[in-house]
Scaffold this motif. Structure first.
Motif, PDB file in Angstrom:
ATOM      1  N   PRO A   1       0.810  -1.238   0.000  1.00 54.93           N
ATOM      2  CA  PRO A   1       0.000   0.000   0.000  1.00 54.93           C
ATOM      3  C   PRO A   1       0.834   1.274   0.000  1.00 54.93           C
ATOM      4  O   PRO A   1       0.485   2.241  -0.712  1.00 54.93           O
ATOM      5  N   THR A   2       1.913   1.334   0.768  1.00 50.89           N
ATOM      6  CA  THR A   2       2.691   2.573   0.823  1.00 50.89           C
ATOM      7  C   THR A   2       3.403   2.836  -0.504  1.00 50.89           C
ATOM      8  O   THR A   2       3.575   3.997  -0.895  1.00 50.89           O
ATOM      9  N   ILE A   3       3.778   1.775  -1.207  1.00 55.10           N
ATOM     10  CA  ILE A   3       4.408   1.964  -2.521  1.00 55.10           C
ATOM     11  C   ILE A   3       3.364   2.383  -3.545  1.00 55.10           C
ATOM     12  O   ILE A   3       3.604   3.274  -4.379  1.00 55.10           O
ATOM     13  N   GLU A   4       2.192   1.757  -3.488  1.00 53.62           N
ATOM     14  CA  GLU A   4       1.098   2.168  -4.381  1.00 53.62           C
ATOM     15  C   GLU A   4       0.783   3.647  -4.183  1.00 53.62           C
ATOM     16  O   GLU A   4       0.587   4.397  -5.153  1.00 53.62           O
ATOM     17  N   MET A   5       0.715   4.088  -2.942  1.00 53.28           N
ATOM     18  CA  MET A   5       0.408   5.482  -2.649  1.00 53.28           C
ATOM     19  C   MET A   5       1.514   6.404  -3.156  1.00 53.28           C
ATOM     20  O   MET A   5       1.241   7.468  -3.730  1.00 53.28           O
ATOM     21  N   TYR A   6       2.773   5.988  -2.984  1.00 54.65           N
ATOM     22  CA  TYR A   6       3.883   6.828  -3.435  1.00 54.65           C
ATOM     23  C   TYR A   6       3.850   7.000  -4.956  1.00 54.65           C
ATOM     24  O   TYR A   6       4.005   8.124  -5.471  1.00 54.65           O
TER      25      TYR A   6
END
Length: 590
Positions: free
Chosen positions: A295-300
């Protein structure tokens, strides 16, 4: 040792008598030379080996560059006053190994047959290594030291220490002690700083470099045991195979600044502990689904137009390489970093090929230096079936890589440009340890790694029996019958061997094999363990060889410079405390 000429079958030989054999040197300030003298003085005095090979080749020359840091000349005239000349202590170590292999047993004597012997020797490749993985299964220090002995016997010069992987973190960390506390298998399965320093010194005295690998951002599940906040796809089950090549899954989160800072900590700490100029930063076999579903990579990626998982991988690699440059290290990476993710590194970067033989050519086409380790030629752990229960009994890298497969592979195949050929530094055979540990390491490495060593050096090689005699339990390559006509020429010796082998029955054969071989070719009775006599570190002593009453210099090397360029491979070395640290890099640090 009194060294005298003898006549045998119309040929001149040199007899070596233990009573006054001595190795001396005009160089006394090098700990590498001193240690080598003590080892080979002991080995030559105590080894008793009957060679099946009758060497009668006159002057011998090998194919490498005369500018190699390991080159030497060895002259054994008929009067026995042998002379070694080498540029560096490491060339002297290679020469002493060659000299020890010239000595064979004959009718109760130790002789060098067919004197005079003149050898001008130098390796074809400057990087000749073994990758040893100590994460999947642990290897105690003694097993690593024994492997370094075997490497020296085969003139291999790089131990690529794959220290950590997803399975365990077996090395002490002073900056992040929690890694070892939660990542080592047991309290006994850890390498302390002192263990590492001992291994590095032991290797150096055998002209072997230790290149550490701390593979990141992939293969890092074990970091998540103490730092779950840094991870992506941590231990996904049951569909682990979507996120990793083998369980447990877990990769450092390449979009998280904390993960980057953590990786910098690791590089800074272990760059100080490991003195070699090269540092392997890994980068291989990254799983894109692991990153893509975090999720944090998708958001970035969503919040930064133009960014992607691939660009984040390139950004990670760039930051790691820059950090290593700041630390004075030369980066070494797996080929995926360059060929799969389009990372543009400095041309000093060394790229290790593993996917197939064609990768070597692709790497040098881009101007990088290459180390060849194609899995289908050089992965020695393959061929034992899968360790995973749901893979039908086969491994991804089957079949077993026999010595013939290893021996016939040429890293320079299809590379015809001489300039690009020089970018191929050499190769490494790899022992990833899913199905290996210290009880199997000898037979999994040897003598297949000996076949590799011959290709890398293009020198002569003895049968496996000499290594067995020196305590390396190399696996047999063929039935004993095949050697009978050459090795067991005396019925009494053969009977002694067979009696020893069978005296305790079939179950005891393997356990007695080493001792039985030593009776035939090995150390004198009661002296089959080498014990340094200096009491200081690994060893201390002094180099040349001949009659003790003769005070002339028989061994020398040129020590009038502090830095020299290897014209063939681009290798350099630095003078450090009257010894040398050498590497296959583009620069040297004093």
């Amino acid at each position: 040792m009194s060294v005298s000429a003898i006549a045998e079958d119309g040929k001149i030989g040199v007899e070596i008598k233990r009573s006054d054999f001595m190795i001396k040197s005009n160089v006394t300030s090098s700990s590498v030379i001193n240690a080598a003298i003590e080892r080979y003085q002991y080995l030559i005095e105590h080894e008793y080996y009957e060679s099946p090979i009758d060497r009668d080749s006159g002057t011998l020359k090998t194919m490498g560059s005369i500018y190699s840091l390991e080159s030497y000349t060895l002259d054994v005239p008929a009067d026995g006053k042998a002379c070694i000349v080498a540029k560096t202590p490491f060339g002297a170590v290679r020469a002493l190994e060659t000299f020890s292999q010239l000595v064979t047993a004959n009718s109760g004597r130790k002789v060098i047959r067919n004197a005079p012997v003149k050898i001008s020797d130098t390796p074809k490749f400057s990087h000749r290594g073994i990758l040893l993985d100590t994460s999947r299964n642990f290897f105690h220090v003694d097993a690593i030291l024994r492997t370094l002995d075997a490497m020296a016997y085969n003139k291999l010069n790089v131990l690529h220490w794959h220290v950590v992987d997803a399975f365990s973190w077996p090395i002490e960390s002073k900056i992040h002690p929690e890694l070892t506390e939660k990542g080592a298998y047991t309290l006994d399965m850890r390498y302390s700083y002192e263990d590492v320093k001992k291994i590095i010194t032991y290797a150096k005295n055998r002209a072997v470099r230790i290149i550490p690998e701390f593979d990141m951002p992939g293969h890092t599940y074990i970091i998540g045991e103490s730092h779950p906040e840094l991870m992506a796809c941590m231990n996904k089950q049951p569909n682990w195979d979507k996120y990793t090549a083998e369980p447990p899954s877990g990769q450092l989160n390449i979009a998280d600044p904390r993960a980057i800072s953590f990786a910098f900590d690791i590089m800074a700490e272990y760059s100080r502990l490991f003195v070699d100029l090269q540092y392997h930063m890994g980068g291989g076999a990254l799983n894109l689904d692991c990153f893509g579903e975090e999720p944090t990579i998708e958001m970035y990626v969503r919040d930064h137009p133009g960014e992607s998982v691939d660009s984040l991988i390139v950004g990670w690699s760039t930051q790691m390489a820059n950090k290593l440059d700041d630390l004075g290290k030369i980066p070494m990476v797996w080929e995926d970093t360059i060929l799969s993710h389009n990372f543009t590194a400095r041309n000093t970067t060394i790229v290790q090929a593993w996917i197939n033989e064609d990768s070597v050519g692709k790497i040098v086409d881009r101007g990088y230096r290459a180390v060849a380790s194609p899995w289908n030629k050089y992965y020695l752990d393959c061929g034992h079936g899968s360790w995973l229960s749901d893979f039908g009994g086969t491994s991804w890298c089957d079949p077993y890589k026999g010595w013939q497969t290893i021996y016939t592979y040429d890293p320079l195949a299809n590379i015809t440009d001489p300039i690009k050929q020089k970018l191929v530094l050499g190769g490494e055979v790899a022992l990833f340890s899913s199905q290996s540990d210290e009880t199997t390491i000898d037979r999994n490495l040897w003598p297949r790694a000996s076949a590799f060593a011959e290709v890398m050096w293009t020198g002569n090689i003895d049968p496996r029996f000499r290594m067995v005699a020196r305590g390396i339990m190399a696996e047999p390559l063929q039935p004993l019958w095949c050697f009978l006509d050459h090795i067991f020429q005396r019925e009494k010796t053969l009977r002694k061997f067979l009696d020893a082998l069978h005296s305790d029955g079939l179950v005891a054969q393997e356990a007695r094999l080493g001792n039985a071989h030593k009776q035939l070719y090995g150390m004198d009775e009661g002296t089959d363990t080498y014990v340094p006599t200096s009491g200081a570190g690994d060893s201390k002593v002094s180099t040349s060889r001949v009659r003790p009453e003769n005070t002339a210099t028989y061994f020398t090397y040129n020590n009038s410079y502090s830095q020299q360029q290897d014209n063939a491979s681009g290798a350099q070395f630095s003078r450090v405390d009257d010894d040398y640290i050498f590497e296959s890099g583009a620069r040297a640090r004093v």
